[in-house]
Write a protein that holds these residues in place. Sequence first.
Motif, PDB file in Angstrom:
ATOM      1  N   ASP A  88      55.533 -29.017  -1.365  1.00 39.60           N
ATOM      2  CA  ASP A  88      56.632 -28.065  -1.153  1.00 39.60           C
ATOM      3  C   ASP A  88      57.272 -28.239   0.215  1.00 39.60           C
ATOM      4  N   VAL A  89      56.450 -28.418   1.248  1.00 35.69           N
ATOM      5  CA  VAL A  89      56.986 -28.606   2.603  1.00 35.69           C
ATOM      6  C   VAL A  89      57.799 -29.892   2.665  1.00 35.69           C
ATOM      7  N   LEU A  90      57.220 -30.996   2.198  1.00 32.85           N
ATOM      8  CA  LEU A  90      57.907 -32.293   2.273  1.00 32.85           C
ATOM      9  C   LEU A  90      59.186 -32.296   1.449  1.00 32.85           C
ATOM     10  N   SER A  91      59.138 -31.722   0.249  1.00 33.74           N
ATOM     11  CA  SER A  91      60.329 -31.724  -0.603  1.00 33.74           C
ATOM     12  C   SER A  91      61.421 -30.816  -0.037  1.00 33.74           C
ATOM     13  N   THR A  92      61.031 -29.724   0.618  1.00 38.61           N
ATOM     14  CA  THR A  92      62.023 -28.848   1.256  1.00 38.61           C
ATOM     15  C   THR A  92      62.734 -29.588   2.386  1.00 38.61           C
ATOM     16  N   LEU A  93      61.972 -30.344   3.162  1.00 41.66           N
ATOM     17  CA  LEU A  93      62.587 -31.140   4.236  1.00 41.66           C
ATOM     18  C   LEU A  93      63.510 -32.206   3.660  1.00 41.66           C
TER      19      LEU A  93
ATOM     20  N   ALA B 270      56.437 -39.047  -5.251  1.00 41.32           N
ATOM     21  CA  ALA B 270      55.794 -37.941  -5.955  1.00 41.32           C
ATOM     22  C   ALA B 270      56.811 -37.177  -6.801  1.00 41.32           C
ATOM     23  N   PHE B 271      57.990 -36.933  -6.248  1.00 44.85           N
ATOM     24  CA  PHE B 271      59.026 -36.199  -6.991  1.00 44.85           C
ATOM     25  C   PHE B 271      59.487 -36.986  -8.211  1.00 44.85           C
ATOM     26  N   ARG B 272      59.697 -38.283  -8.039  1.00 43.75           N
ATOM     27  CA  ARG B 272      60.125 -39.105  -9.183  1.00 43.75           C
ATOM     28  C   ARG B 272      59.091 -39.055 -10.309  1.00 43.75           C
ATOM     29  N   GLU B 273      57.817 -39.178  -9.951  1.00 41.66           N
ATOM     30  CA  GLU B 273      56.774 -39.125 -10.976  1.00 41.66           C
ATOM     31  C   GLU B 273      56.706 -37.738 -11.612  1.00 41.66           C
ATOM     32  N   ASP B 274      56.822 -36.693 -10.796  1.00 37.53           N
ATOM     33  CA  ASP B 274      56.810 -35.332 -11.312  1.00 37.53           C
ATOM     34  C   ASP B 274      57.936 -35.123 -12.326  1.00 37.53           C
TER      35      ASP B 274
ATOM     36  N   GLU C 144      57.540 -42.400   6.426  1.00 37.72           N
ATOM     37  CA  GLU C 144      56.381 -42.430   5.520  1.00 37.72           C
ATOM     38  C   GLU C 144      56.355 -41.172   4.646  1.00 37.72           C
ATOM     39  N   GLY C 145      56.637 -40.024   5.250  1.00 36.77           N
ATOM     40  CA  GLY C 145      56.680 -38.772   4.499  1.00 36.77           C
ATOM     41  C   GLY C 145      57.775 -38.786   3.453  1.00 36.77           C
ATOM     42  N   ARG C 146      58.923 -39.315   3.833  1.00 35.89           N
ATOM     43  CA  ARG C 146      60.031 -39.385   2.884  1.00 35.89           C
ATOM     44  C   ARG C 146      59.688 -40.290   1.706  1.00 35.89           C
ATOM     45  N   ALA C 147      59.122 -41.448   1.970  1.00 36.07           N
ATOM     46  CA  ALA C 147      58.764 -42.365   0.887  1.00 36.07           C
ATOM     47  C   ALA C 147      57.738 -41.716  -0.048  1.00 36.07           C
ATOM     48  N   LEU C 148      56.771 -41.024   0.535  1.00 34.37           N
ATOM     49  CA  LEU C 148      55.726 -40.389  -0.265  1.00 34.37           C
ATOM     50  C   LEU C 148      56.290 -39.284  -1.141  1.00 34.37           C
ATOM     51  N   VAL C 149      57.089 -38.399  -0.566  1.00 34.70           N
ATOM     52  CA  VAL C 149      57.600 -37.273  -1.343  1.00 34.70           C
ATOM     53  C   VAL C 149      58.608 -37.747  -2.391  1.00 34.70           C
TER      54      VAL C 149
ATOM     55  N   ILE D 185      51.123 -31.315 -13.361  1.00 35.84           N
ATOM     56  CA  ILE D 185      52.021 -31.474 -12.213  1.00 35.84           C
ATOM     57  C   ILE D 185      51.202 -31.593 -10.927  1.00 35.84           C
ATOM     58  N   GLU D 186      50.177 -30.756 -10.790  1.00 32.60           N
ATOM     59  CA  GLU D 186      49.326 -30.838  -9.608  1.00 32.60           C
ATOM     60  C   GLU D 186      48.592 -32.176  -9.545  1.00 32.60           C
ATOM     61  N   ALA D 187      48.277 -32.747 -10.710  1.00 30.29           N
ATOM     62  CA  ALA D 187      47.629 -34.069 -10.746  1.00 30.29           C
ATOM     63  C   ALA D 187      48.563 -35.151 -10.210  1.00 30.29           C
ATOM     64  N   VAL D 188      49.856 -35.012 -10.469  1.00 31.29           N
ATOM     65  CA  VAL D 188      50.836 -35.953  -9.915  1.00 31.29           C
ATOM     66  C   VAL D 188      50.775 -35.894  -8.394  1.00 31.29           C
ATOM     67  N   PHE D 189      50.821 -34.703  -7.851  1.00 36.85           N
ATOM     68  CA  PHE D 189      50.783 -34.559  -6.390  1.00 36.85           C
ATOM     69  C   PHE D 189      49.476 -35.128  -5.836  1.00 36.85           C
ATOM     70  N   ALA D 190      48.364 -34.844  -6.515  1.00 31.41           N
ATOM     71  CA  ALA D 190      47.060 -35.332  -6.058  1.00 31.41           C
ATOM     72  C   ALA D 190      47.019 -36.862  -6.048  1.00 31.41           C
ATOM     73  N   ARG D 191      47.647 -37.498  -7.034  1.00 34.23           N
ATOM     74  CA  ARG D 191      47.691 -38.967  -7.050  1.00 34.23           C
ATOM     75  C   ARG D 191      48.411 -39.513  -5.820  1.00 34.23           C
ATOM     76  N   HIS D 192      49.271 -38.697  -5.242  1.00 28.17           N
ATOM     77  CA  HIS D 192      50.007 -39.089  -4.039  1.00 28.17           C
ATOM     78  C   HIS D 192      49.355 -38.518  -2.778  1.00 28.17           C
ATOM     79  N   GLY D 193      48.166 -37.948  -2.933  1.00 31.15           N
ATOM     80  CA  GLY D 193      47.424 -37.430  -1.790  1.00 31.15           C
ATOM     81  C   GLY D 193      47.940 -36.108  -1.257  1.00 31.15           C
ATOM     82  N   LEU D 194      48.615 -35.343  -2.112  1.00 30.96           N
ATOM     83  CA  LEU D 194      49.209 -34.074  -1.686  1.00 30.96           C
ATOM     84  C   LEU D 194      48.691 -32.922  -2.533  1.00 30.96           C
ATOM     85  N   ASP D 195      48.671 -31.737  -1.943  1.00 29.85           N
ATOM     86  CA  ASP D 195      48.499 -30.551  -2.770  1.00 29.85           C
ATOM     87  C   ASP D 195      49.890 -29.938  -2.957  1.00 29.85           C
TER      88      ASP D 195
END
Length: 172
Positions: A55-60, A125-129, A117-122, A40-50
Amino acid sequence: MDHVSSRIEQWRRELPDVDTVGMAVLGRMRWITLQVRPGIEAVFARHGLDTGEFDVLSTLLRAGPPYRLRPTELFRSLMITSGGLTPRLDRLTNRGLIRRAAESSDKRSLPVELTAEGRALVEAAFREDMLVERALISGLSAKDRDRLSSLLEELALIVGQAVKEQDQDGPD
């Protein structure tokens, strides 16, 4: 037999009077979590996120339009300290994934808003997760997945209440 079953058998041999049902459930939950986290963390890393940034972006995003929360709402939702949130917000702001109101002396009151940009990224990442997580549980039938999900929801509520009661009772 999984590794938890092996441990339970060892404990039954050494301390047969101890009930290990908690280990049977919670030990397996912990083991599963430890096994799936790297993927799961590798998915986030592929999107440039930890994980914390995700968590912050998905909460928003989950907050719904206008995808904006005050920092105090964010750190309460994320169950972290305000000090733990500030570096995350700074990194995400610097990357243009969130924006904050005009600078003032008290950043705790400045709303944090997801950028396009943040919305598109998260979202990506969520879809891939979710694809990764679905694949991990694909060995269970739909009926078993639903049953397990319901049982875990019930357990989460029970554990949450027990922890709340322990906190209210204070240390022994």
